[in-house]
Design a protein around this motif. Structure first.
Motif, short mmCIF file in Angstrom:
data_model
loop_
_atom_site.label_atom_id
_atom_site.label_comp_id
_atom_site.label_asym_id
_atom_site.label_seq_id
_atom_site.Cartn_x
_atom_site.Cartn_y
_atom_site.Cartn_z
N GLU A 27 0.71 -1.16 0.00
CA GLU A 27 0.12 0.14 -0.18
C GLU A 27 0.89 1.39 0.37
OE1 GLU A 27 -0.59 -2.44 2.57
OE2 GLU A 27 -2.15 -3.57 1.25
N GLY A 28 2.10 1.14 0.10
CA GLY A 28 2.98 2.12 -0.04
C GLY A 28 3.44 2.84 1.59
N GLU A 29 2.91 2.06 2.54
CA GLU A 29 3.34 2.70 3.86
C GLU A 29 4.83 2.08 4.36
OE1 GLU A 29 0.18 1.55 6.82
OE2 GLU A 29 -1.36 1.93 5.21
N ILE A 30 5.26 2.93 5.02
CA ILE A 30 6.73 2.62 5.50
C ILE A 30 6.65 2.37 6.90
CG2 ILE A 30 9.29 3.22 5.80
CD1 ILE A 30 8.09 3.01 2.93
N GLU A 31 7.08 1.32 7.54
CA GLU A 31 7.05 0.87 8.86
C GLU A 31 8.17 -0.09 9.10
OE1 GLU A 31 3.88 -2.68 8.48
OE2 GLU A 31 3.20 -0.92 8.59
N ILE A 32 8.71 -0.06 10.60
CA ILE A 32 9.57 -0.92 11.03
C ILE A 32 9.03 -2.31 11.29
CG2 ILE A 32 11.10 -1.37 12.95
CD1 ILE A 32 11.32 1.71 13.28
N ASP A 33 9.74 -3.30 10.74
CA ASP A 33 9.04 -4.72 10.90
C ASP A 33 9.78 -5.48 11.87
OD1 ASP A 33 8.24 -7.25 10.36
OD2 ASP A 33 9.40 -7.60 8.67
N PHE A 34 9.05 -5.64 13.20
CA PHE A 34 9.72 -6.25 14.18
C PHE A 34 9.75 -7.79 14.05
CE2 PHE A 34 8.32 -2.15 16.03
CZ PHE A 34 9.48 -1.98 16.51
N SER A 35 8.79 -8.17 13.00
CA SER A 35 8.63 -9.95 13.06
C SER A 35 9.40 -10.35 11.91
CB SER A 35 7.09 -10.18 12.37
OG SER A 35 6.71 -9.71 11.34
N PHE A 36 10.00 -9.44 11.07
CA PHE A 36 11.18 -9.71 9.74
C PHE A 36 10.14 -10.55 8.84
CE2 PHE A 36 14.11 -9.18 13.49
CZ PHE A 36 14.87 -8.64 12.82
N LYS A 37 8.78 -10.60 8.83
CA LYS A 37 8.22 -11.35 7.95
C LYS A 37 6.92 -10.46 7.07
CE LYS A 37 8.67 -15.39 10.77
NZ LYS A 37 7.88 -16.48 11.23
N ALA A 38 7.04 -9.33 7.42
CA ALA A 38 6.00 -8.36 6.70
C ALA A 38 6.16 -8.34 5.11
CB ALA A 38 6.15 -6.96 7.32
N MET A 39 4.78 -8.40 4.52
CA MET A 39 5.10 -8.38 2.90
C MET A 39 5.42 -7.09 2.46
SD MET A 39 1.83 -10.42 1.64
CE MET A 39 2.25 -10.10 0.21
N GLY A 40 6.33 -6.96 1.63
CA GLY A 40 6.78 -5.65 0.85
C GLY A 40 8.12 -5.58 0.79
N ARG A 41 8.73 -4.61 0.20
CA ARG A 41 10.16 -4.35 -0.03
C ARG A 41 10.77 -3.87 1.14
NH1 ARG A 41 13.06 -3.84 -4.60
NH2 ARG A 41 14.89 -2.45 -4.46
N GLY A 42 11.80 -4.65 1.59
CA GLY A 42 12.38 -4.33 2.81
C GLY A 42 14.10 -3.97 2.73
N ALA A 43 14.38 -3.23 3.62
CA ALA A 43 15.89 -2.73 3.82
C ALA A 43 16.19 -2.85 5.19
CB ALA A 43 15.96 -1.52 3.27
N TYR A 44 17.52 -3.44 5.38
CA TYR A 44 17.97 -3.56 6.83
C TYR A 44 19.19 -2.35 7.03
CZ TYR A 44 16.06 -8.19 6.59
OH TYR A 44 14.97 -9.11 6.34
N ILE A 45 19.14 -2.11 8.35
CA ILE A 45 20.02 -1.18 9.04
C ILE A 45 20.56 -1.70 10.48
CG2 ILE A 45 18.38 0.09 10.10
CD1 ILE A 45 20.28 2.62 9.16
N CYS A 46 22.11 -1.52 10.46
CA CYS A 46 22.51 -1.87 11.58
C CYS A 46 21.98 -1.20 12.98
CB CYS A 46 23.98 -1.44 11.82
SG CYS A 46 25.05 -2.45 10.55
#
Length: 83
Positions: A27-46
């Motif tokens: 849907e275009g919403e940006i959120e922090i994924d605590f479960s590491f399983k949310a659908m969508g395009r993901g990016a990681y940061i230290c």
């Protein structure tokens, strides 16, 4: 051995539990994924304050997630690190 993920700033490869995942939902919403399983395009940061500051300066998440972000998002990430 578990799959490794890469930080969008320092390019360090770590297990995903050692990183923070930010996801752009279909849907275009940006959120922090605590479960590491949310659908969508993901990016990681230290989980490092310096990486967050550099990400904001270089607009790393804007490029990785192909969207625009405001400074409140980076403040929220910074608060997560300090807790």
């Amino acid at each position: 051995m578990y799959p490794l993920r890469m930080c969008v700033v320092c390019r360090a490869r770590k297990e995903k539990e050692e990183l923070i995942r930010v996801v752009k939902s279909p849907e275009g919403e940006i959120e922090i994924d605590f479960s590491f399983k949310a659908m969508g395009r993901g990016a990681y940061i230290c989980k490092d304050k310096n990486c967050i500051l550099v990400a904001q300066k270089r607009k790393a998440f804007e490029r990785a997630l192909r969207c625009g972000l405001d400074s409140e998002f980076y403040e929220k990430l910074g608060e997560m690190i300090s807790e």
